[in-house]
Write an enzyme that holds these catalytic residues in place. Structure first.
Site, PDB file in Angstrom:
ATOM      1  CG  LEU A  74      -7.871  10.588   7.567  1.00 37.08           C
ATOM      2  CD1 LEU A  74      -8.711  11.326   6.528  1.00 37.08           C
ATOM      3  CD2 LEU A  74      -8.678  10.396   8.859  1.00 37.08           C
TER       4      LEU A  74
ATOM      5  CG  HIS B 218      -4.875   2.298   5.622  1.00 34.96           C
ATOM      6  ND1 HIS B 218      -6.233   2.280   5.841  1.00 34.96           N
ATOM      7  CD2 HIS B 218      -4.702   3.006   4.486  1.00 34.96           C
ATOM      8  CE1 HIS B 218      -6.840   2.936   4.888  1.00 34.96           C
ATOM      9  NE2 HIS B 218      -5.928   3.388   4.048  1.00 34.96           N
TER      10      HIS B 218
ATOM     11  CG  HIS C  64      -0.818   7.036  -1.138  1.00 36.75           C
ATOM     12  ND1 HIS C  64      -2.040   7.165  -1.760  1.00 36.75           N
ATOM     13  CD2 HIS C  64      -1.060   6.351   0.005  1.00 36.75           C
ATOM     14  CE1 HIS C  64      -2.977   6.595  -1.009  1.00 36.75           C
ATOM     15  NE2 HIS C  64      -2.408   6.094   0.072  1.00 36.75           N
ATOM     16  CB  VAL C  65       4.657   7.028  -5.762  1.00 35.24           C
ATOM     17  CG1 VAL C  65       5.145   5.829  -4.961  1.00 35.24           C
ATOM     18  CG2 VAL C  65       3.880   6.590  -6.997  1.00 35.24           C
ATOM     19  NE  ARG C  66       0.657  12.009  -2.335  1.00 37.55           N
ATOM     20  CZ  ARG C  66      -0.351  11.515  -1.608  1.00 37.55           C
ATOM     21  NH1 ARG C  66      -1.323  10.818  -2.177  1.00 37.55           N
ATOM     22  NH2 ARG C  66      -0.389  11.681  -0.322  1.00 37.55           N
TER      23      ARG C  66
ATOM     24  CG  HIS D 176       0.165  15.181   1.909  1.00 33.79           C
ATOM     25  ND1 HIS D 176      -0.806  15.431   0.969  1.00 33.79           N
ATOM     26  CD2 HIS D 176      -0.203  14.034   2.520  1.00 33.79           C
ATOM     27  CE1 HIS D 176      -1.727  14.483   1.024  1.00 33.79           C
ATOM     28  NE2 HIS D 176      -1.381  13.615   1.954  1.00 33.79           N
TER      29      HIS D 176
ATOM     30  CE  LYS E  88      -7.731   2.084  -0.651  1.00 40.69           C
ATOM     31  NZ  LYS E  88      -6.655   3.052  -0.438  1.00 40.69           N
TER      32      LYS E  88
ATOM     33  CG  ASP F 138      -1.623   4.884   3.959  1.00 40.90           C
ATOM     34  OD1 ASP F 138      -1.733   5.213   2.766  1.00 40.90           O
ATOM     35  OD2 ASP F 138      -2.333   5.352   4.865  1.00 40.90           O
TER      36      ASP F 138
ATOM     37  CG  ASN G 199      -4.895   8.583  -3.419  1.00 43.75           C
ATOM     38  OD1 ASN G 199      -3.855   8.054  -3.784  1.00 43.75           O
ATOM     39  ND2 ASN G 199      -4.998   9.188  -2.249  1.00 43.75           N
TER      40      ASN G 199
ATOM     41  CG  HIS H 210      -1.899   1.137   1.234  1.00 43.58           C
ATOM     42  ND1 HIS H 210      -3.254   0.945   1.357  1.00 43.58           N
ATOM     43  CD2 HIS H 210      -1.750   2.481   1.108  1.00 43.58           C
ATOM     44  CE1 HIS H 210      -3.879   2.103   1.312  1.00 43.58           C
ATOM     45  NE2 HIS H 210      -2.991   3.063   1.160  1.00 43.58           N
TER      46      HIS H 210
ATOM     47  CG  HIS I  81      -9.934   4.572   3.213  1.00 40.37           C
ATOM     48  ND1 HIS I  81      -8.736   5.217   3.336  1.00 40.37           N
ATOM     49  CD2 HIS I  81     -10.699   5.015   4.251  1.00 40.37           C
ATOM     50  CE1 HIS I  81      -8.760   6.036   4.383  1.00 40.37           C
ATOM     51  NE2 HIS I  81      -9.951   5.928   4.955  1.00 40.37           N
TER      52      HIS I  81
HETATM   53  C1  NCD Z   1      -3.588   9.065   1.955  1.00 39.73           C
HETATM   54  C2  NCD Z   1      -3.081  10.082   0.934  1.00 39.73           C
HETATM   55  O1  NCD Z   1      -2.556  11.107   1.361  1.00 39.73           O
HETATM   56  O2  NCD Z   1      -3.199   9.827  -0.252  1.00 39.73           O
HETATM   57  N1  NCD Z   1      -3.654   9.685   3.239  1.00 39.73           N
HETATM   58  C3  NCD Z   1      -3.638   9.062   4.448  1.00 39.73           C
HETATM   59  O3  NCD Z   1      -3.793   9.754   5.466  1.00 39.73           O
HETATM   60  N2  NCD Z   1      -3.442   7.777   4.554  1.00 39.73           N
HETATM   61  C4  NCD Z   1      -4.883   8.496   1.530  1.00 39.73           C
HETATM   62  C5  NCD Z   1      -5.306   7.249   2.278  1.00 39.73           C
HETATM   63  O4  NCD Z   1      -4.691   6.194   2.137  1.00 39.73           O
HETATM   64  O5  NCD Z   1      -6.255   7.340   3.064  1.00 39.73           O
HETATM   65 ZN    ZN Z   2      -3.316   5.060   1.527  1.00 39.84          ZN
END
Ligand code: NCD
Ligand code: ZN
Length: 349
Positions: free
Chosen positions: A220, A175, A16-18, A252, A100, A248, A42, A14, A137
């Site tokens: 989250l 998560h 996120h790499v943007r 940011h 997802k 996860d 996302n 899990h 989620h």
């Molecule tokens: C994630 C994100 O920033 O993309 N944020 C987080 O708090 N985990 C999104 C997600 O997995 O809920």
């Molecule tokens: Zn996530």
């Protein structure tokens, strides 16, 4: 005392790499430790089709040298408009592992998420038939439900009925943060799995308010009480193959976290394996780390375990206060998990 630990190369199920400069900044951290990662969809706009997921996968690979053996796996963003054809296409790609489900409004970039889960039953039926996994989620979005209870309520109101209705659908509760999450997975069959993040294993909710509001500990689902953290550690070290590693890691910019309305997400990719190693050692369970990090997730997804190994050494590392994102017109940075603190393990490079 164990000072060196060599294990099968782990995977991050899990992540996120943007995109663009942010992706270029964060992906090398993950590729330095993990063989594979499941890349979350996302983005804005979200990654809703296999074609787009494969394009995004190429973008991820372009952030790495050609010699990197890193193998990104993709998740597609489920929406109210996801079609049967989308599932069929996904089921034919070895690079796509699932869809997802973000309940609309649950978290960062979830505006296009699902508004009425029961409307998607035909999609879930087909996913079960084709062996396509549903990553969830697991939080309700009803504003009347206390933010600390949203996972438990989701399990009771949504997940339980869904699993009963379509027992063949493979579901990963992403998560997990609660005792109820850990219990639901422990008591279910092998079609239900769960990822666990480093922050939910290391911290309870006090951490968000330690000496003032701590935006870099806000994610989250939100951190919960100590008893829940302990239940997650028990789940991670307990040897049940349904629990596996998913950081996860969600980068940011400092600016978007340290703001009047700071966004959710914790960046942990810079030292992900060190965080987990620290947790497992604190629980006197270093011998259980390899299964959790390197075997269980692959087993759940029906993939072979990685051929490479990685070594962790008991060597202190100081986590930097910030990580600069290169290539932006206005310089920006990420504040990594445990910024400025010392970690007692390091991955040998
Ligand atoms: C994630 C994100 O920033 O993309 N944020 C987080 O708090 N985990 C999104 C997600 O997995 O809920
Ligand atoms: Zn996530």
């Amino acid at each position: 005392m164990t000072d060196t630990l060599t294990i099968t190369q782990p995977d991050d199920w899990h992540l996120h790499v943007r995109s663009s400069e942010m992706a270029q900044c964060v992906i090398p951290y993950t590729a330095a430790q993990f063989g594979r990662a499941l890349i979350m969809p996302n983005l804005t706009p979200p990654v809703t089709t296999t074609a787009r997921a494969l394009q995004y996968r190429e973008e991820v690979l372009e952030c790495l040298p050609e010699t990197s053996g890193f193998d990104p796996k993709m998740a597609i963003y489920l929406t109210d408009r996801t079609r049967v054809e989308d599932v069929l296409e996904a089921s034919q790609s070895e690079h796509v592992l699932g869809f997802k489900l973000y309940p609309a409004g649950a978290t960062t970039n979830s505006d296009s998420g699902v508004t009425k889960i029961t409307h998607l039953m035909p999609i879930f039926e087909l996913m079960a038939e084709k062996g396509v996994v549903l990553q969830v989620h697991g939080e309700v979005t009803d504003p009347h439900v206390d933010v600390f209870d949203r996972e438990a309520v989701f399990i009771e109101q949504v997940l339980h009925p869904l699993h009963n209705e379509i027992p063949d659908l493979k579901i990963v509760l992403e998560h997990i943060t609660t005792q109820q999450g850990a219990e639901f997975v422990s008591q279910s069959d092998q079609n239900i799995g769960a990822t666990i993040t480093p922050q939910h294993l290391m911290y309870n909710r006090n951490e968000i308010f330690r000496g003032g509001i701590q935006p870099h500990k806000y994610c989250l689902p939100i951190l919960k009480r100590e008893k829940h953290r302990q239940a997650l550690v028990e789940a991670a070290i307990g040897g049940n193959p349904s629990f596996f590693l998913g950081t996860d890691s969600a980068p940011h910019t400092r600016q978007s976290k340290e703001s009047a309305c700071g966004c959710a997400g914790i960046f942990s990719a810079h030292a992900a394996m060190e965080f987990y190693t620290h947790v497992f050692e604190s629980a006197d369970a270093l011998d259980k780390l390899e299964a959790f990090a390197s075997h269980n997730g692959a087993g759940f997804y029906g993939l072979p375990i990685n051929k490479n190994k990685i070594t962790l050494k008991r060597t202190d590392q100081i986590i930097p206060n910030q990580i600069g994102i290169k290539g932006l017109q206005v310089p920006q940075e990420i504040v990594p998990l445990m910024a400025g603190e010392v970690l007692n393990w390091s991955v040998v490079r």
